[in-house]
Design a protein around this motif. Structure first.
Motif, mmCIF file in Angstrom:
data_model
loop_
_atom_site.group_PDB
_atom_site.id
_atom_site.type_symbol
_atom_site.label_atom_id
_atom_site.label_comp_id
_atom_site.label_asym_id
_atom_site.label_seq_id
_atom_site.Cartn_x
_atom_site.Cartn_y
_atom_site.Cartn_z
ATOM 1 N N GLY A 1 0.787 -1.225 0.000
ATOM 2 C CA GLY A 1 0.000 0.000 0.000
ATOM 3 C C GLY A 1 0.822 1.281 0.000
ATOM 4 O O GLY A 1 0.303 2.358 0.282
ATOM 5 N N TRP A 2 2.104 1.181 -0.348
ATOM 6 C CA TRP A 2 3.019 2.322 -0.345
ATOM 7 C C TRP A 2 2.953 3.070 -1.671
ATOM 8 O O TRP A 2 2.737 2.469 -2.723
ATOM 9 C CB TRP A 2 4.441 1.799 -0.115
ATOM 10 N N ARG A 3 3.135 4.394 -1.588
ATOM 11 C CA ARG A 3 3.297 5.219 -2.790
ATOM 12 C C ARG A 3 4.001 6.509 -2.401
ATOM 13 O O ARG A 3 4.025 6.907 -1.225
ATOM 14 C CB ARG A 3 1.964 5.516 -3.458
ATOM 15 N N VAL A 4 4.578 7.170 -3.392
ATOM 16 C CA VAL A 4 5.203 8.466 -3.174
ATOM 17 C C VAL A 4 4.147 9.541 -3.356
ATOM 18 O O VAL A 4 3.407 9.541 -4.344
ATOM 19 C CB VAL A 4 6.376 8.695 -4.159
ATOM 20 N N VAL A 5 4.064 10.452 -2.400
ATOM 21 C CA VAL A 5 3.152 11.580 -2.481
ATOM 22 C C VAL A 5 3.850 12.750 -3.171
ATOM 23 O O VAL A 5 3.292 13.393 -4.055
ATOM 24 C CB VAL A 5 2.654 11.995 -1.075
ATOM 25 N N SER A 6 5.095 13.011 -2.755
ATOM 26 C CA SER A 6 5.881 14.067 -3.394
ATOM 27 C C SER A 6 7.354 13.842 -3.100
ATOM 28 O O SER A 6 7.720 13.175 -2.132
ATOM 29 C CB SER A 6 5.453 15.453 -2.907
ATOM 30 N N CYS A 7 8.181 14.426 -3.950
ATOM 31 C CA CYS A 7 9.627 14.362 -3.765
ATOM 32 C C CYS A 7 10.204 15.670 -4.300
ATOM 33 O O CYS A 7 10.030 15.985 -5.477
ATOM 34 C CB CYS A 7 10.216 13.166 -4.507
ATOM 35 N N THR A 8 10.857 16.419 -3.428
ATOM 36 C CA THR A 8 11.419 17.711 -3.790
ATOM 37 C C THR A 8 12.931 17.648 -3.719
ATOM 38 O O THR A 8 13.499 17.297 -2.681
ATOM 39 C CB THR A 8 10.896 18.808 -2.840
ATOM 40 N N SER A 9 13.586 17.986 -4.824
ATOM 41 C CA SER A 9 15.044 17.951 -4.928
ATOM 42 C C SER A 9 15.596 19.373 -4.845
ATOM 43 O O SER A 9 15.121 20.274 -5.537
ATOM 44 C CB SER A 9 15.442 17.318 -6.262
ATOM 45 N N THR A 10 16.608 19.556 -3.979
ATOM 46 C CA THR A 10 17.271 20.854 -3.835
ATOM 47 C C THR A 10 18.777 20.643 -3.761
ATOM 48 O O THR A 10 19.247 19.507 -3.656
ATOM 49 C CB THR A 10 16.798 21.588 -2.564
ATOM 50 N N ASP A 11 19.517 21.737 -3.785
ATOM 51 C CA ASP A 11 20.969 21.709 -3.613
ATOM 52 C C ASP A 11 21.626 20.745 -4.599
ATOM 53 O O ASP A 11 22.501 19.967 -4.245
ATOM 54 C CB ASP A 11 21.316 21.348 -2.160
ATOM 55 N N GLN A 12 21.210 20.818 -5.856
ATOM 56 C CA GLN A 12 21.712 19.904 -6.878
ATOM 57 C C GLN A 12 23.114 20.285 -7.337
ATOM 58 O O GLN A 12 23.428 21.459 -7.504
ATOM 59 C CB GLN A 12 20.778 19.901 -8.088
ATOM 60 N N LEU A 13 23.931 19.260 -7.536
ATOM 61 C CA LEU A 13 25.292 19.442 -8.049
ATOM 62 C C LEU A 13 25.572 18.333 -9.042
ATOM 63 O O LEU A 13 25.303 17.159 -8.769
ATOM 64 C CB LEU A 13 26.322 19.389 -6.917
ATOM 65 N N VAL A 14 26.106 18.700 -10.207
ATOM 66 C CA VAL A 14 26.510 17.734 -11.227
ATOM 67 C C VAL A 14 28.009 17.863 -11.427
ATOM 68 O O VAL A 14 28.532 18.969 -11.608
ATOM 69 C CB VAL A 14 25.794 17.994 -12.567
ATOM 70 N N GLN A 15 28.706 16.720 -11.375
ATOM 71 C CA GLN A 15 30.134 16.677 -11.664
ATOM 72 C C GLN A 15 30.308 15.727 -12.848
ATOM 73 O O GLN A 15 29.870 14.581 -12.799
ATOM 74 C CB GLN A 15 30.905 16.157 -10.453
ATOM 75 N N LEU A 16 30.952 16.218 -13.911
ATOM 76 C CA LEU A 16 31.138 15.443 -15.135
ATOM 77 C C LEU A 16 32.557 14.898 -15.208
ATOM 78 O O LEU A 16 33.524 15.621 -14.966
ATOM 79 C CB LEU A 16 30.855 16.308 -16.357
#
Length: 124
Positions: A56-71
């Motif tokens: 009976g599990w589900r995601v209600v919301s997911c908020t992503s912050t402080d993103q960093l990408v290293q290539l």
């Protein structure tokens, strides 16, 4: 690179199983703090996910912050903070976590090959 991460996060936030797992390589590995051991394949995580859904599990919301990408050539390391609200049988809970996702180029696509999730000290 951010488009691949955004697609993964959006699919997770929507509890869109097919779209979410399509973001991962079949040989991806997963380290999740609530789990007792590393998951050594996408199939292992899909089985765990299916059990959550059956409960009976589900995601209600997911908020992503402080993103960093290293290539690094064909590899990208994506780190961010996230706040996830889930529901299990109508009971909501939230958690603050930090996450690292490693992506690599497979043909024309960027696929996640490793995900590591850690709790944030003092989070709900």
């Amino acid at each position: 690179m951010l488009a691949a991460a955004d697609a993964l996060i959006a699919a997770f936030a929507a509890t869109d199983t097919a779209a979410y797992f399509d973001c991962f390589s079949p040989d991806a590995t997963f380290v999740f703090h609530p789990e007792p051991a590393r998951l050594d394949s996408r199939a292992a995580y899909e089985a765990l996910w299916a059990g959550w859904l059956a409960a009976g599990w589900r995601v209600v919301s997911c908020t992503s912050t402080d993103q960093l990408v290293q290539l690094y050539g064909d590899v990208a390391v994506f780190t961010h903070s996230l706040r996830t609200i889930t529901s299990e049988n109508g009971v909501e809970s939230s958690i603050d976590e930090r996450e690292t996702i490693v992506f690599t180029r497979v043909g024309e696509r960027l696929l996640a090959v490793h995900e590591h999730l850690s709790p944030v000290a003092g989070g709900d």
